[in-house]
Design a protein around this motif. Structure first.
Motif, PDB file in Angstrom:
ATOM      1  N   PRO A 409      39.089  45.014  33.611  1.00 51.78           N
ATOM      2  CA  PRO A 409      39.468  43.604  33.485  1.00 51.78           C
ATOM      3  C   PRO A 409      40.984  43.475  33.425  1.00 51.78           C
ATOM      4  O   PRO A 409      41.648  44.349  32.874  1.00 51.78           O
ATOM      5  N   VAL A 410      41.501  42.417  33.998  1.00 46.63           N
ATOM      6  CA  VAL A 410      42.954  42.263  34.039  1.00 46.63           C
ATOM      7  C   VAL A 410      43.408  41.046  33.234  1.00 46.63           C
ATOM      8  O   VAL A 410      42.685  40.058  33.127  1.00 46.63           O
ATOM      9  N   LEU A 411      44.581  41.170  32.684  1.00 47.44           N
ATOM     10  CA  LEU A 411      45.237  40.034  32.029  1.00 47.44           C
ATOM     11  C   LEU A 411      46.564  39.869  32.745  1.00 47.44           C
ATOM     12  O   LEU A 411      47.436  40.749  32.661  1.00 47.44           O
ATOM     13  N   VAL A 412      46.692  38.774  33.482  1.00 51.55           N
ATOM     14  CA  VAL A 412      47.904  38.606  34.297  1.00 51.55           C
ATOM     15  C   VAL A 412      48.590  37.291  33.965  1.00 51.55           C
ATOM     16  O   VAL A 412      47.995  36.394  33.372  1.00 51.55           O
ATOM     17  N   SER A 413      49.847  37.204  34.394  1.00 47.20           N
ATOM     18  CA  SER A 413      50.582  35.948  34.228  1.00 47.20           C
ATOM     19  C   SER A 413      50.245  35.033  35.402  1.00 47.20           C
ATOM     20  O   SER A 413      49.548  35.437  36.334  1.00 47.20           O
ATOM     21  N   GLY A 414      50.800  33.834  35.363  1.00 41.88           N
ATOM     22  CA  GLY A 414      50.552  32.886  36.451  1.00 41.88           C
ATOM     23  C   GLY A 414      51.484  33.093  37.638  1.00 41.88           C
ATOM     24  O   GLY A 414      51.547  32.241  38.526  1.00 41.88           O
ATOM     25  N   ALA A 415      52.213  34.215  37.707  1.00 43.17           N
ATOM     26  CA  ALA A 415      53.107  34.463  38.847  1.00 43.17           C
ATOM     27  C   ALA A 415      52.293  34.441  40.149  1.00 43.17           C
ATOM     28  O   ALA A 415      51.124  34.842  40.167  1.00 43.17           O
ATOM     29  N   ALA A 416      52.957  33.972  41.219  1.00 41.70           N
ATOM     30  CA  ALA A 416      52.244  33.616  42.451  1.00 41.70           C
ATOM     31  C   ALA A 416      51.222  34.650  42.939  1.00 41.70           C
ATOM     32  O   ALA A 416      50.043  34.342  43.107  1.00 41.70           O
ATOM     33  N   GLY A 417      51.676  35.884  43.147  1.00 39.38           N
ATOM     34  CA  GLY A 417      50.780  36.887  43.730  1.00 39.38           C
ATOM     35  C   GLY A 417      49.600  37.204  42.821  1.00 39.38           C
ATOM     36  O   GLY A 417      48.506  37.520  43.292  1.00 39.38           O
ATOM     37  N   LEU A 418      49.820  37.115  41.522  1.00 42.77           N
ATOM     38  CA  LEU A 418      48.762  37.453  40.564  1.00 42.77           C
ATOM     39  C   LEU A 418      47.740  36.318  40.494  1.00 42.77           C
ATOM     40  O   LEU A 418      46.527  36.544  40.500  1.00 42.77           O
ATOM     41  N   ARG A 419      48.255  35.080  40.451  1.00 43.22           N
ATOM     42  CA  ARG A 419      47.375  33.903  40.419  1.00 43.22           C
ATOM     43  C   ARG A 419      46.484  33.870  41.660  1.00 43.22           C
ATOM     44  O   ARG A 419      45.361  33.412  41.639  1.00 43.22           O
ATOM     45  N   PHE A 420      47.040  34.363  42.750  1.00 42.19           N
ATOM     46  CA  PHE A 420      46.300  34.363  44.011  1.00 42.19           C
ATOM     47  C   PHE A 420      45.123  35.348  43.965  1.00 42.19           C
ATOM     48  O   PHE A 420      44.075  35.114  44.554  1.00 42.19           O
ATOM     49  N   GLN A 421      45.306  36.431  43.241  1.00 39.54           N
ATOM     50  CA  GLN A 421      44.259  37.461  43.217  1.00 39.54           C
ATOM     51  C   GLN A 421      43.206  37.232  42.146  1.00 39.54           C
ATOM     52  O   GLN A 421      42.022  37.410  42.376  1.00 39.54           O
ATOM     53  N   VAL A 422      43.678  36.894  40.952  1.00 32.13           N
ATOM     54  CA  VAL A 422      42.785  36.910  39.790  1.00 32.13           C
ATOM     55  C   VAL A 422      42.163  35.533  39.577  1.00 32.13           C
ATOM     56  O   VAL A 422      42.842  34.511  39.672  1.00 32.13           O
ATOM     57  N   GLN A 423      40.863  35.518  39.305  1.00 28.29           N
ATOM     58  CA  GLN A 423      40.185  34.256  38.988  1.00 28.29           C
ATOM     59  C   GLN A 423      39.938  34.238  37.483  1.00 28.29           C
ATOM     60  O   GLN A 423      39.253  35.117  36.950  1.00 28.29           O
ATOM     61  N   HIS A 424      40.509  33.221  36.831  1.00 29.18           N
ATOM     62  CA  HIS A 424      40.461  33.124  35.367  1.00 29.18           C
ATOM     63  C   HIS A 424      39.015  33.101  34.872  1.00 29.18           C
ATOM     64  O   HIS A 424      38.190  32.340  35.375  1.00 29.18           O
TER      65      HIS A 424
END
Ligand code: UDP
Length: 486
Positions: A409-424
């Motif tokens: 499981p990942v915990l990411v910031s809202g930075a563009a590339g991360l927001r694009f990959q991860v679904q909250h």
């Protein structure tokens, strides 16, 4: 200019042998047939600035290997440069595309930029034939296009791996400097729509970065193999590795007084027995390490102040450890900025309570052997309960992709590339603002104490990667773009 040989590696059948990749590979073989036929007779040339280190160099060999096995003719060349000024300049260009620096580029800068490329042009032209397709990666070799186009009738593509969603004076400055090279290109490829400069929108395709599921960084590692890698690298200790010897260079850890020593020298890291939260990245301020360390400390302190000591949630947080991993500066020749950021982290680490120091490990990973480095990253990711990528800005964030592929499981910031990959709440969590320490601490606490949710998110993460971010998704996009512009 140097031509790079591609070593043998996994073949199409090896990928297909994995049940989870079987349909993807079959579909890939079906959908790429036409583009492969359309590309017959021409050679694709990939040109970048380095054969080792960095995402581009990491992805190209497996892309090329697979494309060749489909019958596509494809080669890789790397520009050579010995002028320090060239790399200082291209680093400034890189930073400016990310919005930092002053964005001012002079005529002298342009002279250096073009001179180094001109030194490489002759050999490029000698290798390339009329009718070929040339893909130039990132800003360093950008001026080559015009030099090649003068001598050869080829189609040229510029592939930009970096970007920033907002525009500011700096990004405007650098794009205006680079815009004089745009006309030499027939087409452009960016990683995200929001990174594309306005004037290029009509001529741009989007191809996201991707991982190779069978590379050393991503291949399946059984628990004994995983532990063996950690032993070989000195991250776990207490016995000899059974099958292979210790790596020539071991991982090191920052000690409470700020010096470097073997990982378990001062206190045991205990990695394989504890809930572990990990971020692995380059030592770059934009990766949000400092904020993550602060959030972890806040979570621990709140747990001590208010937790019910007999409860499992209290014990989980108490047992949890944070690993911040990045390149050992001993192996990175030219990254003064990286060392500065590492030193800032070390200063921060020196100032915290000894008990908390035991719970946080700043690990320096050896880089002298790319295979060993990849295996260490792989094993660390697999032994982590949560992979964090707390980037303040992020081009794409392959570390999140790598973690999701491994069902972490990942915990990411809202930075563009991360927001694009991860679904909250589907493959992990997005903490929009990486500098909001208390929100980050709360999410960490929730994730550590939601084991079943974590399993579900991890599982979903792999499905997300298979559907969107593997080598096969990437190659099929490339073949489609290239066959259309031919
Ligand atoms: N990485 C690595 N060793 C390290 C630190 C990072 O192999 O010590 C790898 C990481 O696993 C990932 C890549 O470097 O594959 C970083 O790519 P990403 O897109 O996350 O960020 P970038 O460095 O391109 O900004």
């Amino acid at each position: 200019m140097q031509k790079i040989n591609i070593k043998d590696g996994p073949k199409i059948e090896d990928y297909k042998a994995y049940g989870s990749l079987f349909n993807l590979v079959n579909e890939f073989l079906e959908t790429t047939k036409q583009s492969v036929a359309d590309l017959k007779g021409c050679t694709i040339w990939m040109i970048n600035s380095t054969a080792t280190g960095g995402g581009v160099a990491e992805m190209l060999p497996s892309q090329i290997r697979i494309m060749r096995s489909l019958g596509v003719k494809i080669e890789w060349m790397v520009i050579e440069a010995s002028d320090e000024l060239f790399f200082t300049l291209t680093k400034r260009i890189h930073n400016a595309i990310h919005g930092s620096g002053d964005g001012i580029f002079t005529d002298e800068d342009r002279a250096i930029f073009e001179q180094v490329n001109a030194q490489n042009a002759e050999r490029a032209v000698a290798a390339i034939s009329d009718g070929d397709l040339v893909v130039i990666h990132d800003p360093q070799p950008m001026p080559l296009a015009a030099m090649i186009a003068k001598k050869r009738n080829v189609k040229l593509v510029w592939r930009c791996h970096i970007g920033l969603e907002e525009q500011n004076e700096t990004t405007q400055g650098v794009w205006s400097f680079l815009s004089s090279y745009f006309d030499s290109y027939d087409h452009f490829v960016f990683s995200l729509t929001t990174y594309v400069p306005e004037e290029l929108k009509e001529k741009t395709a989007i191809i996201t970065p991707a991982i190779d599921p069978l590379s050393h960084k991503n291949r399946t590692l059984h628990t004994d193999k995983c532990i063996s890698i950690l032993l070989q690298a000195g991250i776990v200790n207490g016995r000899e590795p059974l099958l292979f010897g210790f790596y020539d260079h071991q991982a090191r850890r920052v000690m409470p007084d700020g010096t470097f020593n073997t990982v378990n020298h001062n206190s045991k890291l205990d990695l394989i027995y504890r809930p572990t939260v990990t971020e692995i990245s380059r030592w770059d301020r934009l990766k949000g390490f400092k904020e993550l360390m602060n959030a972890f400390i806040m979570m621990k302190r709140e747990n001590e102040a208010a937790g019910d000591r007999s409860s499992i949630p209290y014990k989980r947080i108490k047992a949890a450890r944070l690993v911040l991993g990045g390149p050992d500066p001993a192996y990175v020749a030219d990254d003064p900025e990286g060392e500065e950021v590492l030193n800032e982290l070390i200063e921060q680490y020196r100032s915290i309570d000894p008990e908390l120091q035991e719970d946080i490990a700043i690990l320096l990973l050896p880089l002298d052997n790319p295979k060993e480095n990849a295996l260490i990253v792989n094993a660390l990711q697999r032994f982590s309960n949560i992979i964090v990528q707390n980037s303040i800005q992020e081009g794409f964030g392959l570390t999140a992709t790598e973690a999701m592929w491994k069902q972490r499981p990942v915990l990411v910031s809202g930075a563009a590339g991360l927001r694009f990959q991860v679904q909250h709440n589907i493959n992990g969590k997005i903490n929009e603002d990486p500098t909001d320490i208390s929100s980050l601490a709360n999410i960490l606490k929730t994730m550590i104490n939601s084991p079943k949710e974590r399993d579900k998110w991890g599982f979903n993460g792999q499905i997300r990667v298979i559907g969107n971010f593997t080598l096969f998704n990437q190659i099929s996009s490339w073949l489609s773009v290239l066959s259309k512009i031919r």
